[in-house]
Design a protein around this motif. Structure first.
Motif, PDB file in Angstrom:
ATOM      1  N   GLU A   1       0.849  -1.185   0.000  1.00  0.00           N
ATOM      2  CA  GLU A   1       0.000   0.000   0.000  1.00  0.00           C
ATOM      3  C   GLU A   1       0.883   1.231   0.000  1.00  0.00           C
ATOM      4  O   GLU A   1       1.973   1.230   0.552  1.00  0.00           O
ATOM      5  N   SER A   2       0.382   2.275  -0.628  1.00  0.00           N
ATOM      6  CA  SER A   2       1.112   3.527  -0.686  1.00  0.00           C
ATOM      7  C   SER A   2       0.121   4.653  -0.917  1.00  0.00           C
ATOM      8  O   SER A   2      -0.739   4.556  -1.793  1.00  0.00           O
ATOM      9  N   LYS A   3       0.239   5.713  -0.136  1.00  0.00           N
ATOM     10  CA  LYS A   3      -0.649   6.860  -0.316  1.00  0.00           C
ATOM     11  C   LYS A   3      -0.418   7.520  -1.665  1.00  0.00           C
ATOM     12  O   LYS A   3      -1.325   8.083  -2.256  1.00  0.00           O
ATOM     13  N   THR A   4       0.815   7.453  -2.161  1.00  0.00           N
ATOM     14  CA  THR A   4       1.165   8.108  -3.416  1.00  0.00           C
ATOM     15  C   THR A   4       1.136   7.160  -4.604  1.00  0.00           C
ATOM     16  O   THR A   4       1.268   7.593  -5.741  1.00  0.00           O
ATOM     17  N   GLY A   5       0.979   5.868  -4.348  1.00  0.00           N
ATOM     18  CA  GLY A   5       1.002   4.892  -5.430  1.00  0.00           C
ATOM     19  C   GLY A   5       2.411   4.538  -5.859  1.00  0.00           C
ATOM     20  O   GLY A   5       2.610   3.907  -6.883  1.00  0.00           O
ATOM     21  N   GLU A   6       3.386   4.980  -5.062  1.00  0.00           N
ATOM     22  CA  GLU A   6       4.797   4.722  -5.372  1.00  0.00           C
ATOM     23  C   GLU A   6       5.443   3.924  -4.249  1.00  0.00           C
ATOM     24  O   GLU A   6       4.967   3.913  -3.123  1.00  0.00           O
ATOM     25  N   ILE A   7       6.548   3.289  -4.584  1.00  0.00           N
ATOM     26  CA  ILE A   7       7.326   2.591  -3.580  1.00  0.00           C
ATOM     27  C   ILE A   7       8.810   2.869  -3.837  1.00  0.00           C
ATOM     28  O   ILE A   7       9.259   2.871  -4.974  1.00  0.00           O
ATOM     29  N   ARG A   8       9.517   3.151  -2.755  1.00  0.00           N
ATOM     30  CA  ARG A   8      10.953   3.427  -2.851  1.00  0.00           C
ATOM     31  C   ARG A   8      11.683   2.147  -3.252  1.00  0.00           C
ATOM     32  O   ARG A   8      11.318   1.045  -2.855  1.00  0.00           O
ATOM     33  N   GLN A   9      12.724   2.294  -4.045  1.00  0.00           N
ATOM     34  CA  GLN A   9      13.472   1.145  -4.569  1.00  0.00           C
ATOM     35  C   GLN A   9      13.937   0.195  -3.468  1.00  0.00           C
ATOM     36  O   GLN A   9      13.753  -1.021  -3.573  1.00  0.00           O
ATOM     37  N   ALA A  10      14.522   0.728  -2.408  1.00  0.00           N
ATOM     38  CA  ALA A  10      15.038  -0.134  -1.335  1.00  0.00           C
ATOM     39  C   ALA A  10      13.921  -0.952  -0.687  1.00  0.00           C
ATOM     40  O   ALA A  10      14.097  -2.135  -0.380  1.00  0.00           O
ATOM     41  N   LYS A  11      12.762  -0.321  -0.496  1.00  0.00           N
ATOM     42  CA  LYS A  11      11.622  -1.035   0.106  1.00  0.00           C
ATOM     43  C   LYS A  11      11.090  -2.098  -0.851  1.00  0.00           C
ATOM     44  O   LYS A  11      10.739  -3.201  -0.427  1.00  0.00           O
ATOM     45  N   LEU A  12      11.063  -1.778  -2.139  1.00  0.00           N
ATOM     46  CA  LEU A  12      10.608  -2.742  -3.141  1.00  0.00           C
ATOM     47  C   LEU A  12      11.481  -3.992  -3.121  1.00  0.00           C
ATOM     48  O   LEU A  12      10.974  -5.114  -3.084  1.00  0.00           O
ATOM     49  N   ILE A  13      12.776  -3.794  -3.120  1.00  0.00           N
ATOM     50  CA  ILE A  13      13.719  -4.921  -3.097  1.00  0.00           C
ATOM     51  C   ILE A  13      13.501  -5.762  -1.841  1.00  0.00           C
ATOM     52  O   ILE A  13      13.418  -6.992  -1.912  1.00  0.00           O
ATOM     53  N   LYS A  14      13.356  -5.089  -0.704  1.00  0.00           N
ATOM     54  CA  LYS A  14      13.179  -5.808   0.563  1.00  0.00           C
ATOM     55  C   LYS A  14      11.837  -6.541   0.606  1.00  0.00           C
ATOM     56  O   LYS A  14      11.771  -7.720   0.932  1.00  0.00           O
ATOM     57  N   ASP A  15      10.760  -5.825   0.271  1.00  0.00           N
ATOM     58  CA  ASP A  15       9.422  -6.409   0.392  1.00  0.00           C
ATOM     59  C   ASP A  15       9.170  -7.549  -0.594  1.00  0.00           C
ATOM     60  O   ASP A  15       8.454  -8.490  -0.284  1.00  0.00           O
ATOM     61  N   LEU A  16       9.736  -7.443  -1.804  1.00  0.00           N
ATOM     62  CA  LEU A  16       9.553  -8.516  -2.779  1.00  0.00           C
ATOM     63  C   LEU A  16      10.573  -9.631  -2.608  1.00  0.00           C
ATOM     64  O   LEU A  16      10.415 -10.706  -3.177  1.00  0.00           O
ATOM     65  N   GLY A  17      11.628  -9.357  -1.865  1.00  0.00           N
ATOM     66  CA  GLY A  17      12.668 -10.375  -1.679  1.00  0.00           C
ATOM     67  C   GLY A  17      13.449 -10.624  -2.960  1.00  0.00           C
ATOM     68  O   GLY A  17      13.835 -11.758  -3.242  1.00  0.00           O
ATOM     69  N   ILE A  18      13.662  -9.543  -3.730  1.00  0.00           N
ATOM     70  CA  ILE A  18      14.421  -9.671  -4.970  1.00  0.00           C
ATOM     71  C   ILE A  18      15.793  -9.032  -4.784  1.00  0.00           C
ATOM     72  O   ILE A  18      16.004  -8.259  -3.848  1.00  0.00           O
ATOM     73  N   SER A  19      16.688  -9.352  -5.686  1.00  0.00           N
ATOM     74  CA  SER A  19      18.028  -8.765  -5.611  1.00  0.00           C
ATOM     75  C   SER A  19      18.062  -7.469  -6.409  1.00  0.00           C
ATOM     76  O   SER A  19      17.242  -7.267  -7.321  1.00  0.00           O
ATOM     77  N   PRO A  20      19.011  -6.583  -6.096  1.00  0.00           N
ATOM     78  CA  PRO A  20      19.173  -5.378  -6.914  1.00  0.00           C
ATOM     79  C   PRO A  20      19.426  -5.728  -8.383  1.00  0.00           C
ATOM     80  O   PRO A  20      18.999  -5.000  -9.275  1.00  0.00           O
ATOM     81  N   ASN A  21      20.086  -6.853  -8.625  1.00  0.00           N
ATOM     82  CA  ASN A  21      20.346  -7.269 -10.001  1.00  0.00           C
ATOM     83  C   ASN A  21      19.054  -7.616 -10.730  1.00  0.00           C
ATOM     84  O   ASN A  21      18.894  -7.302 -11.907  1.00  0.00           O
ATOM     85  N   THR A  22      18.113  -8.246 -10.045  1.00  0.00           N
ATOM     86  CA  THR A  22      16.811  -8.548 -10.648  1.00  0.00           C
ATOM     87  C   THR A  22      16.116  -7.254 -11.053  1.00  0.00           C
ATOM     88  O   THR A  22      15.594  -7.137 -12.158  1.00  0.00           O
ATOM     89  N   LEU A  23      16.153  -6.260 -10.163  1.00  0.00           N
ATOM     90  CA  LEU A  23      15.524  -4.985 -10.478  1.00  0.00           C
ATOM     91  C   LEU A  23      16.235  -4.296 -11.642  1.00  0.00           C
ATOM     92  O   LEU A  23      15.592  -3.693 -12.500  1.00  0.00           O
ATOM     93  N   LYS A  24      17.537  -4.433 -11.712  1.00  0.00           N
ATOM     94  CA  LYS A  24      18.300  -3.870 -12.835  1.00  0.00           C
ATOM     95  C   LYS A  24      17.854  -4.519 -14.155  1.00  0.00           C
ATOM     96  O   LYS A  24      17.659  -3.832 -15.163  1.00  0.00           O
ATOM     97  N   ILE A  25      17.664  -5.823 -14.134  1.00  0.00           N
ATOM     98  CA  ILE A  25      17.204  -6.543 -15.326  1.00  0.00           C
ATOM     99  C   ILE A  25      15.804  -6.062 -15.715  1.00  0.00           C
ATOM    100  O   ILE A  25      15.516  -5.842 -16.885  1.00  0.00           O
ATOM    101  N   TRP A  26      14.925  -5.891 -14.721  1.00  0.00           N
ATOM    102  CA  TRP A  26      13.580  -5.395 -15.007  1.00  0.00           C
ATOM    103  C   TRP A  26      13.656  -4.021 -15.667  1.00  0.00           C
ATOM    104  O   TRP A  26      12.902  -3.731 -16.583  1.00  0.00           O
ATOM    105  N   ASN A  27      14.563  -3.158 -15.164  1.00  0.00           N
ATOM    106  CA  ASN A  27      14.724  -1.827 -15.750  1.00  0.00           C
ATOM    107  C   ASN A  27      15.173  -1.944 -17.200  1.00  0.00           C
ATOM    108  O   ASN A  27      14.690  -1.213 -18.066  1.00  0.00           O
ATOM    109  N   GLU A  28      16.082  -2.860 -17.471  1.00  0.00           N
ATOM    110  CA  GLU A  28      16.566  -3.070 -18.838  1.00  0.00           C
ATOM    111  C   GLU A  28      15.456  -3.610 -19.736  1.00  0.00           C
ATOM    112  O   GLU A  28      15.473  -3.401 -20.949  1.00  0.00           O
ATOM    113  N   GLN A  29      14.474  -4.286 -19.140  1.00  0.00           N
ATOM    114  CA  GLN A  29      13.359  -4.853 -19.907  1.00  0.00           C
ATOM    115  C   GLN A  29      12.184  -3.882 -20.023  1.00  0.00           C
ATOM    116  O   GLN A  29      11.152  -4.235 -20.575  1.00  0.00           O
ATOM    117  N   GLY A  30      12.337  -2.669 -19.489  1.00  0.00           N
ATOM    118  CA  GLY A  30      11.311  -1.659 -19.696  1.00  0.00           C
ATOM    119  C   GLY A  30      10.641  -1.077 -18.473  1.00  0.00           C
ATOM    120  O   GLY A  30       9.836  -0.153 -18.594  1.00  0.00           O
TER     121      GLY A  30
END
Length: 89
Positions: A38-67
């Motif tokens: 949940e987010s009042k602004t509809g956004e989530i900070r990168q560090a919280k996203l990585i922690k809450d989803l249990g993904i690695s920074p590298n996974t997020l980097k790949i997602w960024n490269e994929q769009g």
């Protein structure tokens, strides 16, 4: 030829099915976690996203490269929850 797939083809097919099943299960788990965020602004900070989803920074980097596009605000990166849902479908 007997019309039946050889054992190598059958093993490759089983391996592919297992791999696809694992990818779909991982995607489903991410969607479940995203729905709980949940987010009042509809956004989530990168560090919280990585922690809450249990993904690695590298996974997020790949997602960024994929769009997946982050929002840079004051030196911090944020992601729109709506974009995350669309991206992981």
């Amino acid at each position: 030829m007997t019309g039946q797939p050889d054992s190598l083809t059958a093993m490759a097919a089983r391996g592919l099915v297992v791999e696809i099943s694992q990818i779909l299960n991982e995607s489903l788990e991410i969607q479940k976690k995203l729905l709980k965020m949940e987010s009042k602004t509809g956004e989530i900070r990168q560090a919280k996203l990585i922690k809450d989803l249990g993904i690695s920074p590298n996974t997020l980097k790949i997602w960024n490269e994929q769009g997946l596009t982050p929002i840079n605000r004051g030196g911090s990166l944020f992601y729109l929850l709506e974009d995350l849902h669309k991206f992981n479908y």
